[in-house]
Design a protein around this motif. Structure first.
Motif, PDB file in Angstrom:
ATOM      1  N   ASN A 133     -18.249 -36.128 -21.007  1.00 60.82           N
ATOM      2  CA  ASN A 133     -17.358 -35.795 -19.890  1.00 60.82           C
ATOM      3  C   ASN A 133     -17.296 -34.308 -19.573  1.00 60.82           C
ATOM      4  N   TYR A 134     -17.385 -33.457 -20.626  1.00 63.37           N
ATOM      5  CA  TYR A 134     -17.098 -32.041 -20.405  1.00 63.37           C
ATOM      6  C   TYR A 134     -18.244 -31.094 -20.713  1.00 63.37           C
ATOM      7  N   LYS A 184     -12.454 -47.702  -7.539  1.00 59.78           N
ATOM      8  CA  LYS A 184     -11.412 -48.642  -7.942  1.00 59.78           C
ATOM      9  C   LYS A 184     -10.810 -48.267  -9.292  1.00 59.78           C
ATOM     10  N   ILE A 185     -11.666 -47.866 -10.232  1.00 56.83           N
ATOM     11  CA  ILE A 185     -11.167 -47.549 -11.574  1.00 56.83           C
ATOM     12  C   ILE A 185     -10.907 -46.052 -11.750  1.00 56.83           C
ATOM     13  N   GLN A 186     -11.057 -45.281 -10.646  1.00 54.70           N
ATOM     14  CA  GLN A 186     -10.782 -43.836 -10.655  1.00 54.70           C
ATOM     15  C   GLN A 186     -11.642 -43.103 -11.693  1.00 54.70           C
ATOM     16  N   ASP A 187     -12.923 -43.414 -11.684  1.00 49.65           N
ATOM     17  CA  ASP A 187     -13.857 -42.807 -12.636  1.00 49.65           C
ATOM     18  C   ASP A 187     -14.477 -41.554 -12.010  1.00 49.65           C
ATOM     19  N   ASP A 188     -13.746 -40.439 -12.086  1.00 52.21           N
ATOM     20  CA  ASP A 188     -14.209 -39.195 -11.466  1.00 52.21           C
ATOM     21  C   ASP A 188     -15.505 -38.686 -12.079  1.00 52.21           C
ATOM     22  N   LEU A 190     -19.953 -31.546  -6.169  1.00 54.84           N
ATOM     23  CA  LEU A 190     -19.753 -30.257  -6.829  1.00 54.84           C
ATOM     24  C   LEU A 190     -18.279 -30.013  -7.113  1.00 54.84           C
ATOM     25  N   ASP A 191     -17.416 -30.345  -6.156  1.00 53.87           N
ATOM     26  CA  ASP A 191     -15.970 -30.157  -6.354  1.00 53.87           C
ATOM     27  C   ASP A 191     -15.470 -30.976  -7.557  1.00 53.87           C
ATOM     28  N   MET A 229     -13.966 -31.631 -13.356  1.00 53.31           N
ATOM     29  CA  MET A 229     -14.166 -32.329 -14.626  1.00 53.31           C
ATOM     30  C   MET A 229     -14.748 -31.416 -15.699  1.00 53.31           C
ATOM     31  N   GLY A 230     -15.464 -30.372 -15.291  1.00 49.92           N
ATOM     32  CA  GLY A 230     -16.056 -29.453 -16.265  1.00 49.92           C
ATOM     33  C   GLY A 230     -17.455 -29.855 -16.709  1.00 49.92           C
TER      34      GLY A 230
END
Length: 413
Positions: free
Chosen positions: A167-168, A304-308, A339-340, A345-346
């Motif tokens: 994720n990061y 739907k699951i907000q998976d950024d 990009l945003d 998210m890093g």
């Protein structure tokens, strides 16, 4: 000393159980009581089971706990189901379940239960794009350390490692926690956690561009799967193998691996991952109809699951696909969004990819000022990853060397 080592080996061997044995233990205790609830709860943490199976375990645990008035089991089940609801995009239902779990946990005063609640809550927050979830995971880690609950500690450390790595883009943090998780899992003889750690080591080498070592660790993970008597197709390994094939240009093999993963695991949480990977492969193959088909299917799930995290990756795929189609404005639109999100998210990897897509799209439109601007950003992100990779490659080699020395000492003893 020899007696001590041999006792430890015998103890570890005696504790090892295959998935079939774990299921048989559950079947051998059909009574609707607290003991069955605890067995179901343990199985729900196990990485060798698919999401749907683990969710079913906790739904059964909740039903039994409420029937027999077992608050600890009920709190555990509510937190787990709350997490599953969250990654299915049902955030309000998830929050309600977590509140109920928190109330029962506070009444119990059970520190291990508090740790499990923090672990579930942290996973829920991080996987729905909220970085503060890492604070919950660190809190759970401290609780499990203090209680010497090595199995749950290993799972928590493995989760932190995975978040850092995937994720990061925090490879040093991931490396530190992979070592911790492996050591703790060995203490607890939690073979599914060791499998998870080996898989993540493989993925880390993949990110470093060292595909040879990535395969070594993924094969080691595969050995753990075979020992547990699990179908490899029902683990994370096919997707990881697909990543190696994708990045080395073996696209038919990549498609086959992703499809295998997709058929085995139909959960929404992983569905957007598999389909976005297929979208990228088809974009690379210039098969744009299939690229958009899988891309938009993945996009619907991710929203739907907000998976950024996946959105940051997916928008970059759309940017590249639209540019291949000759739609410069659409390419810029998606790359800017990508990009945003990546910055939020890093994820340096996705910052790099979206900046490169913007540079290429502006160059296509002959807007060379912006093309140059984003090309410089791309170089900065790329060099940041390369520098991190170089530092971490040395650290990985050092870790491997230390591990070999420890193994030699064990053999000598």
């Amino acid at each position: 000393m020899l007696l001590f080592v041999l006792t430890g080996i015998i103890h570890a061997t005696a504790q090892y159980k295959t998935v079939a044995q774990l299921k048989k233990e559950l079947d051998d205790h059909p009574q609707q009581d607290a003991l069955r609830v605890d067995k179901l709860t343990d199985l729900s943490f196990n990485f060798f089971f698919l999401w749907a199976e683990r969710r079913k375990f906790m739904e059964d645990a909740l039903s039994i706990s409420q029937k027999v008035n077992y608050p600890r089991g009920e709190a555990n089940a509510l937190a787990a189901i709350g997490y599953y609801k969250a990654i299915d995009g049902k955030i309000q239902e998830a929050d309600s379940l977590f509140k109920l779990a928190e109330s029962l946990t506070q009444k119990s005063g059970d520190q291990n239960l508090t740790g499990i609640l923090s672990y579930r809550l942290g996973m829920k927050k991080v996987n729905t794009g909220h970085k503060e979830g890492m604070d919950d995971l660190f809190r759970a880690e401290r609780i499990f350390e203090n209680s010497s609950n090595y199995d749950k500690l290993a799972r928590c450390q493995a989760a932190i490692a995975s978040m850092y790595e995937i994720n990061y883009s925090n490879y040093p943090g991931a490396m530190e926690y992979l070592v911790k998780a492996n050591q703790t899992a060995e203490k607890a003889n939690s073979r599914d956690v060791i499998f998870n750690v080996l898989s993540n080591w493989g993925y880390l080498y993949l990110l470093l561009g060292d595909y040879e070592n990535a395969l070594v660790y993924l094969n080691k993970a595969g050995e753990e799967v075979k020992k547990a008597g699990v179908d490899i197709g029902k683990t994370s390994l096919p997707n990881s193998m697909g990543e190696i094939y994708r990045l080395t240009g073996k696209y038919p093999e990549a498609i086959q691996a992703y499809e295998q993963a997709r058929k085995a695991d139909t959960s929404m949480f992983n569905g957007d991952v598999f389909e976005s990977n297929l979208a990228d492969v088809y974009t690379r193959m210039n098969n744009l109809p299939l690229a958009f088909q899988y891309g938009f299917s993945s996009l619907a799930i991710a929203k739907k699951i907000q998976d950024d995290y996946i959105l940051g990756w997916l928008y970059g795929i759309f940017a590249r696909a639209y540019l291949k189609k000759g739609f410069g404005d659409s390419s810029i639109f998606y790359a800017r969004h990508g990009l945003d999100i990546a910055i939020k998210m890093g994820s340096i990897e996705f910052m790099r990819d979206n900046a490169q897509a913007l540079a290429n799209a502006y160059a296509y439109k002959k807007d060379f000022t912006n093309a140059y601007k984003y090309h410089l950003q791309y170089i900065n992100f790329r060099d940041s990853i390369v520098n991190t990779e170089v530092r971490n490659r040395a650290a990985v080699l050092q870790y491997d060397n230390d591990l070999e020395k420890k193994q030699a000492q064990i053999v000598q003893l």
